[in-house]
Design a protein around this motif. Structure first.
Motif: not given
Length: 220
Positions: A175-179
């Motif tokens: 999703l191209v987001v942070t953990d």
């Protein structure tokens, strides 16, 4: 890794066995019927069983029923079911007994060797691998007045990837987001599905099962 294969198509059965052996796996037996694969599982005590959904004599759900029976006989046996088509109900038939060490993939995934071996390894390690096509079709069939309706579009994306068997880091990458963002979404999913940390269940497993069972239920 000791593996038993059940597939009535001899070309696919032998091709899969050759592929796995080339990857260093120990294919201890192959079978072409549900009964014979159960005999092979009893005799060889494999780590993983790979079964076709449709097998003789009726070519309907013999493979799934054999997988359920194999898990009953050998709790903890990792099972990877292969199907030529998306058959959503079979995924939940398997998962209702617990999702650890279970996979449901379309046969076309076998040709993507690296991806297939990753998914096989995940199942053998006690994880899950549900084909993205199965997940996608399940999410097109949601009904009104369910707890899933509480989820935001992003939370539904996260839950769909959880259902595929992806961990938090893999979901973040997809999703191209942070953990941290993924962790926040998952906590929100648990809350909206009324899954309390005090419950004596794996909330991640429970969320995926709720999602699959809801999508399987009759529509109004």
């Amino acid at each position: 890794m000791r593996i038993v294969i059940a597939e009535d198509d001899p070309l696919l059965r032998e091709g899969l066995a050759l592929l796995l052996r080339a990857e260093g796996m120990d294919v201890v037996a192959t079978a072409d019927t549900a009964d014979s694969v159960l005999d092979a599982i009893d005799a060889h005590e494999p780590d993983v069983a790979i079964l076709d959904v449709r097998m003789p004599p009726t070519h309907t759900d013999e493979g799934v029923r054999a997988a359920v029976e194999a898990r009953r006989r050998r709790p903890g046996l990792a099972v990877l079911v292969l199907s030529a088509y998306v058959e959503q109900s079979f995924a939940t038939d398997l998962l209702t007994g617990g999702v650890g060490g279970l996979g449901y993939l379309l046969k076309e995934r076998v040709g993507r060797v690296e991806e297939f071996m990753d998914e096989l390894g995940r199942v053998a390690g006690g994880g899950t691998a549900i084909d993205p096509e199965v997940v996608a079709q399940l999410f097109t069939r949601t009904r009104k007045d369910t707890r899933l309706e509480r989820l935001s579009p992003r939370e539904r994306e996260v839950l769909a990837l959880m259902a595929e068997g992806l961990g938090n880091s893999a979901i973040a990458g997809r999703l191209v987001v942070t953990d941290g963002a993924v962790h926040k979404h998952i906590r929100s999913i648990f809350a909206k599905l009324d899954l309390s940390p005090a419950d004596q269940v794996d909330r991640r497993v429970a969320a995926v099962l709720h999602y699959l069972e809801d999508a399987r239920a009759p529509r109004r």
